[in-house]
Enzyme design. Structure first.
Site, short mmCIF file in Angstrom:
data_model
loop_
_atom_site.label_atom_id
_atom_site.label_comp_id
_atom_site.label_asym_id
_atom_site.label_seq_id
_atom_site.Cartn_x
_atom_site.Cartn_y
_atom_site.Cartn_z
N GLU A 1 0.62 -0.75 -0.49
CA GLU A 1 -0.24 0.19 0.10
C GLU A 1 1.23 1.69 -0.18
O GLU A 1 0.44 2.14 0.32
CB GLU A 1 -1.01 0.11 1.18
CG GLU A 1 -2.48 -1.09 1.43
CD GLU A 1 -2.84 -1.31 0.17
OE1 GLU A 1 -3.77 0.83 0.20
OE2 GLU A 1 -3.45 -1.51 -0.60
N THR B 1 1.48 0.90 -7.36
CA THR B 1 0.68 0.74 -8.75
C THR B 1 0.41 1.85 -9.22
O THR B 1 0.44 1.81 -10.53
CB THR B 1 -0.65 -0.30 -8.39
OG1 THR B 1 -0.95 -1.64 -7.37
CG2 THR B 1 -2.25 -0.03 -8.89
N ILE B 2 0.75 2.69 -9.00
CA ILE B 2 0.66 4.10 -8.49
C ILE B 2 2.00 4.30 -9.61
O ILE B 2 2.00 5.01 -10.38
CB ILE B 2 0.26 5.44 -7.84
CG1 ILE B 2 -1.31 4.79 -7.20
CG2 ILE B 2 0.93 6.29 -7.80
CD1 ILE B 2 -2.42 5.12 -8.08
N LYS C 1 1.48 -8.26 -12.92
CA LYS C 1 1.40 -8.84 -11.59
C LYS C 1 0.54 -10.03 -11.51
O LYS C 1 -0.40 -9.97 -11.50
CB LYS C 1 0.23 -7.28 -11.18
CG LYS C 1 -0.53 -7.88 -9.60
CD LYS C 1 0.67 -7.03 -8.74
CE LYS C 1 0.21 -7.43 -7.60
NZ LYS C 1 0.02 -6.39 -6.05
N ALA D 1 4.05 -8.05 -5.56
CA ALA D 1 2.81 -8.33 -4.04
C ALA D 1 3.72 -7.91 -3.16
O ALA D 1 5.04 -8.79 -2.13
CB ALA D 1 2.27 -9.59 -3.47
N1 LIG Z 1 0.43 9.24 -5.57
C1 LIG Z 1 -0.52 9.17 -4.99
N2 LIG Z 1 -1.55 10.11 -4.90
C2 LIG Z 1 -2.91 9.63 -4.83
N3 LIG Z 1 -3.54 8.59 -3.89
C3 LIG Z 1 -2.34 8.00 -4.12
C4 LIG Z 1 -0.90 8.01 -4.35
N4 LIG Z 1 -0.12 6.68 -4.09
C5 LIG Z 1 -1.05 5.91 -3.72
N5 LIG Z 1 -2.42 5.86 -3.66
C6 LIG Z 1 -3.07 5.51 -3.22
O1 LIG Z 1 -3.08 5.03 -1.82
C7 LIG Z 1 -3.18 3.82 -2.13
C8 LIG Z 1 -2.54 2.50 -2.03
O2 LIG Z 1 -1.43 2.55 -3.40
P1 LIG Z 1 -1.14 1.18 -3.83
O3 LIG Z 1 -2.21 1.02 -5.13
O4 LIG Z 1 -0.10 2.03 -5.72
O5 LIG Z 1 -0.25 0.82 -3.15
P2 LIG Z 1 0.25 -0.88 -3.98
O6 LIG Z 1 2.01 -0.68 -3.47
O7 LIG Z 1 0.66 -0.91 -4.97
O8 LIG Z 1 -0.39 -1.57 -2.67
P3 LIG Z 1 -0.49 -3.63 -3.02
O9 LIG Z 1 0.78 -4.02 -1.94
O10 LIG Z 1 -1.75 -3.64 -1.92
O11 LIG Z 1 -0.08 -3.68 -4.52
C9 LIG Z 1 -4.52 3.30 -3.22
O12 LIG Z 1 -5.25 3.67 -3.07
C10 LIG Z 1 -4.07 4.34 -4.55
O13 LIG Z 1 -5.05 4.80 -5.00
MG LIG Z 2 -0.23 -2.24 -5.98
#
Ligand SMILES: Nc1ncnc2c1ncn2[C@@H]1O[C@H](COP(=O)(O)OP(=O)(O)OP(=O)(O)O)[C@@H](O)[C@H]1O
Ligand SMILES: [Mg+2]
Length: 240
Positions: A13, A17-18, A38, A114
């Site tokens: 989190e 993904t972003i 993924k 993951a």
């Molecule tokens: N730069 C950003 N601006 C706005 N929202 C963000 C940003 N980065 C992350 N988020 C939000 O924070 C949450 C977690 O981000 P993300 O899904 O990219 O994390 P992750 O590391 O891929 O998580 P996972 O381990 O579940 O795959 C999501 O709801 C995403 O939309």
């Molecule tokens: Mg992710």
């Protein structure tokens, strides 16, 4: 033959993904064919009954339906536990073959892990097959994503130390939720760079809304800045 890059992070989190989406859109803007993969997806999205990252990549980012993953498991737990709960056998060879297949079709394949590097994927009798083992098996250069705020120094330094211990080729770091007006953020990035001497490929601000349009605005701003551009492409060793 294209290039495949693994995107991991200091935890779950934190924005993998972003960041993966940002990289894919930026590289597409520069004329490259990209593919997001993924391989192991767990946990459902709140908005729908599909898998969280799959939902984002295929619905919001408009990646081809059904093509962003390989193993889909509903429990929102570590992959080694999710696979036990759902009687799924994860086969790293299949993941490796899929990456090879994508490399033959695309310029850049972005593989999102993951969680982080020390996440167990498969439980064996006496040990665990970890995310770092998958990265080694697939021979993927790796980007480490961290948030920019409080805690970033410890999480980044320990993650990089673990990666180096296991001979993972780190391309560079990307900071998420970076605010250039926040003294802690600015000092965290400076301190981490001084400690680790790794390329900082990009710093992403918090989007008003996590949407494709908002990401595209960030991509355009980024690509207009030649210095940032060079940092990213130089770090990725991609020529356009
Ligand atoms: N730069 C950003 N601006 C706005 N929202 C963000 C940003 N980065 C992350 N988020 C939000 O924070 C949450 C977690 O981000 P993300 O899904 O990219 O994390 P992750 O590391 O891929 O998580 P996972 O381990 O579940 O795959 C999501 O709801 C995403 O939309
Ligand atoms: Mg992710």
């Amino acid at each position: 033959m294209g290039k495949a890059i693994f995107i991991t992070g200091t935890g779950t989190e934190i924005g993998k993904t972003i960041v993966t989406s940002f990289l894919s859109l930026a590289l597409q803007e520069l004329g490259m064919k990209t593919k997001i993969f993924k391989p192991i997806q767990t946990g459902l999205a709140e908005e729908s009954s599909s898998f969280a990252d799959q939902y984002w990549y295929e619905t919001v980012l408009e990646e081809e339906t059904g093509s962003t993953g390989l193993y889909y498991m509903e429990p929102a737990v570590s992959p080694h536990l999710a696979s036990q709960l759902t009687h799924t056998t994860i086969e790293p060879k299949l993941i490796k073959n899929k990456i090879l297949e994508f490399k033959n079709q695309y310029d850049v394949v972005l593989v999102e892990g993951a969680g982080g590097l020390a996440v167990p994927l498969i439980e064996n009798d006496h040990d665990f097959y970890m995310t770092k083992d998958l990265i080694q098996e697939c021979e993927l250069p790796t980007i480490i994503v961290s948030v920019a705020g409080l805690g970033a120094i410890h999480h980044t330094v320990t993650t990089v130390s673990y990666a180096e211990k296991h001979n993972i080729d780190i391309i560079g770091l990307i900071f998420n939720h970076f605010d250039q007006n926040n003294m802690i953020h600015v000092d965290n990035v400076r301190t981490i760079q001084k400690m680790l001497n790794l390329p900082i490929l990009a710093k992403l601000s918090t989007l008003e809304q996590p949407s494709k349009d908002h990401l595209m605005q960030l991509v355009k701003k980024f690509l207009n800045n030649q210095e940032l551009n060079n940092m990213l492409l130089g770090g990725l060793s991609i020529e356009v």
